[in-house]
Design a protein around this motif. Structure first.
Motif, mmCIF file in Angstrom:
data_model
loop_
_atom_site.group_PDB
_atom_site.id
_atom_site.type_symbol
_atom_site.label_atom_id
_atom_site.label_comp_id
_atom_site.label_asym_id
_atom_site.label_seq_id
_atom_site.Cartn_x
_atom_site.Cartn_y
_atom_site.Cartn_z
ATOM 1 N N VAL A 145 -4.816 20.164 -3.949
ATOM 2 C CA VAL A 145 -3.993 21.178 -4.620
ATOM 3 C C VAL A 145 -2.511 20.859 -4.435
ATOM 4 N N GLN A 146 -2.125 20.497 -3.224
ATOM 5 C CA GLN A 146 -0.722 20.180 -2.959
ATOM 6 C C GLN A 146 -0.259 18.986 -3.797
ATOM 7 N N ALA A 147 -1.102 17.947 -3.867
ATOM 8 C CA ALA A 147 -0.758 16.768 -4.658
ATOM 9 C C ALA A 147 -0.664 17.113 -6.147
ATOM 10 N N TRP A 148 -1.616 17.911 -6.632
ATOM 11 C CA TRP A 148 -1.625 18.306 -8.039
ATOM 12 C C TRP A 148 -0.382 19.104 -8.400
ATOM 13 N N GLN A 149 -0.008 20.030 -7.576
ATOM 14 C CA GLN A 149 1.152 20.871 -7.878
ATOM 15 C C GLN A 149 2.435 20.045 -7.971
ATOM 16 N N GLY A 150 2.587 19.055 -7.075
ATOM 17 C CA GLY A 150 3.747 18.187 -7.136
ATOM 18 C C GLY A 150 3.774 17.350 -8.395
ATOM 19 N N PHE A 151 2.588 16.885 -8.816
ATOM 20 C CA PHE A 151 2.502 16.048 -10.013
ATOM 21 C C PHE A 151 2.778 16.856 -11.275
ATOM 22 N N ILE A 152 2.143 18.020 -11.410
ATOM 23 C CA ILE A 152 2.291 18.795 -12.634
ATOM 24 C C ILE A 152 3.729 19.294 -12.784
ATOM 25 N N GLU A 153 4.392 19.568 -11.680
ATOM 26 C CA GLU A 153 5.804 19.975 -11.729
ATOM 27 C C GLU A 153 6.660 18.851 -12.315
ATOM 28 N N LYS A 154 6.363 17.628 -11.927
ATOM 29 C CA LYS A 154 7.100 16.474 -12.444
ATOM 30 C C LYS A 154 6.787 16.240 -13.920
ATOM 31 N N VAL A 155 5.513 16.305 -14.274
ATOM 32 C CA VAL A 155 5.096 16.031 -15.654
ATOM 33 C C VAL A 155 5.684 17.055 -16.632
ATOM 34 N N ALA A 156 5.760 18.305 -16.211
ATOM 35 C CA ALA A 156 6.219 19.387 -17.095
ATOM 36 C C ALA A 156 7.692 19.712 -16.903
ATOM 37 N N GLN A 157 8.449 18.841 -16.272
ATOM 38 C CA GLN A 157 9.848 19.132 -15.978
ATOM 39 C C GLN A 157 10.618 19.471 -17.249
ATOM 40 N N PRO A 158 11.410 20.531 -17.230
ATOM 41 C CA PRO A 158 12.156 20.951 -18.415
ATOM 42 C C PRO A 158 13.137 19.866 -18.870
ATOM 43 N N GLY A 159 13.187 19.673 -20.175
ATOM 44 C CA GLY A 159 14.135 18.725 -20.735
ATOM 45 C C GLY A 159 13.618 17.312 -20.855
ATOM 46 N N ALA A 160 12.722 16.892 -19.952
ATOM 47 C CA ALA A 160 12.217 15.520 -19.998
ATOM 48 C C ALA A 160 10.754 15.470 -19.567
ATOM 49 N N PRO A 161 9.888 16.209 -20.270
ATOM 50 C CA PRO A 161 8.464 16.201 -19.881
ATOM 51 C C PRO A 161 7.840 14.831 -20.122
ATOM 52 N N TRP A 162 6.903 14.473 -19.242
ATOM 53 C CA TRP A 162 6.181 13.215 -19.422
ATOM 54 C C TRP A 162 5.151 13.314 -20.536
ATOM 55 N N LEU A 163 4.688 14.540 -20.812
ATOM 56 C CA LEU A 163 3.558 14.710 -21.723
ATOM 57 C C LEU A 163 3.708 16.018 -22.500
ATOM 58 N N VAL A 164 3.448 15.944 -23.812
ATOM 59 C CA VAL A 164 3.502 17.113 -24.689
ATOM 60 C C VAL A 164 2.175 17.193 -25.439
ATOM 61 N N ALA A 165 1.568 18.382 -25.454
ATOM 62 C CA ALA A 165 0.255 18.544 -26.081
ATOM 63 C C ALA A 165 0.372 18.659 -27.600
ATOM 64 N N GLN A 166 -0.551 18.006 -28.298
ATOM 65 C CA GLN A 166 -0.671 18.100 -29.754
ATOM 66 C C GLN A 166 -2.079 18.600 -30.069
#
Length: 370
Positions: free
Chosen positions: A316-337
């Protein structure tokens, strides 16, 4: 009578697909019907299909049609019918489902957080794929990020386990040294790099195509990004491990031939289906034999060593750190279509199978909408 719509693919020709709609059969006592609201489709699912026979992925959701298979995916759904006293209509679940509008489950071993599907044909299959998480009590669940969870959660858990596996094994004697990650723009690869870049003495090198190079560099999780034809930028006697997310036989040969200090060749996936090496080819290469990484085995090992509570807390700790980075405002790593409806789903499948598209786009599909 209600119906279920499903996308089927030819097991011996993954480019051939068809949509099938059939009447639903009545539930038996103890069963529930899950409406599959949305599911992610990534190169990981193409790996499931490519290794469908050898790794038993076709066995999870039998189609009843000779030669045709249902590719398993990860998604969210709501219970629309229940003949099980412990599962209420309306409950939201996350788990392993077919590319379909609904699926019937037989819940067993219920806890507040999850249950296991007890459908008899799934009993001999890996238990990790038979668990369904009850969103109301799931520590990894957040209501506003279902798309990212469907796209990344199973992949990142694999990434986290890959990193842990290599650290657990001392990088097979290649530390200090280099970790070579192919298909560096893929979600499982950059999830692995996100974790592995923190390991002391390891330079994480992403290998990718020219078209995806700038994307990989922009993530900041690779120490270096090289093209597939740039292996000569690394010294031939560099201690290294190879983590293969592509299944590209030509690249495997080039790595084994160049690097005299290759300590481990770890096969994660086979997204380059047309370039998968014929059986036995890898045996002829110099260096270590390619070894398939099986995430459930590492889960079992660490659960036994750490205990299930500690295992869960660390994940859980690892996931939370990763998802925070992926969804970072302004420069997300991934956008859903989103792709809703049978025609859109079939087209999206062809696109993902072909390996085309922007790596920043994640495909969320639905056969129950549209």
């Amino acid at each position: 009578m209600s119906t279920t719509t499903q996308l089927l693919v030819r097991k011996d020709d993954l480019a051939s697909s068809k949509v099938r709609t059939a009447d639903d059969t009545p539930l038996a006592d103890g069963q529930v019907r899950l409406r599959i609201d949305s599911f992610a489709l990534t190169s990981n699912n193409i790996t499931y299909a490519a290794f469908g026979e050898s790794m038993s992925y076709w066995q999870f959701f039998p189609t009843g049609e000779e030669g045709w298979g249902a590719i398993p995916v990860w998604g969210f759904g709501s219970v629309v019918q229940s003949l099980h006293p412990g599962v209420a209509v309306g409950e939201r679940l996350y788990g392993y489902v077919p590319m379909a509008s609904s699926v019937v489950l037989s819940p067993e071993r219920l806890s507040p957080a999850r249950f296991t599907d007890g459908t008899p044909h799934r009993a001999p299959l890996p238990a990790v794929y038979n668990q369904y998480f009850r969103c109301a009590s799931d520590p990894l669940y957040t209501a506003g990020t279902e798309d990212l969870q469907a796209l990344l959660r199973p992949l990142f858990i694999t990434s986290w386990l890959i990193d842990d596996f290599f650290d657990d094994n001392g990088f097979f004697g290649a530390r200090p040294g280099v970790a070579l990650l192919s298909s560096a723009s893929s979600k499982t690869a950059y999830g692995t790099a996100f974790r592995m870049q923190r390991r002391e003495g390891i330079e994480v090198v992403g290998l990718t195509s020219a078209g995806n190079r700038s994307f990989c560099e922009s993530l900041g999780c690779y120490h270096r990004v090289l093209g597939y034809d740039e292996l000569d930028q690394l010294a031939a006697d560099t201690p290294c491990v190879y983590i293969d997310f592509a299944g590209n036989g030509k690249l495997r040969r080039a790595i084994h031939t160049r690097f005299s200090q290759l300590r481990h060749d770890c096969v994660i996936g086979g997204t380059h289906v047309e370039q998968l090496a014929p059986p036995g080819t890898a045996k002829e290469l110099p260096g270590p034999r390619a070894t398939f990484f099986f995430a459930p085995a590492q889960i079992k090992k660490r659960t036994e060593e750490w205990g299930p509570d500690v295992f869960g807390q660390r994940m859980v700790q690892a996931w939370q750190g990763f998802i925070e980075k992926v969804a970072q405002p302004g420069a997300p790593w991934l956008v859903a279509q989103h792709h809703d409806g049978a025609a859109a789903v079939q087209a999206a499948y062809a696109q993902v199978l072909g390996g085309h598209g922007d790596p920043r786009i994640g495909h969320i599909l639905s056969l129950s909408r549209g």
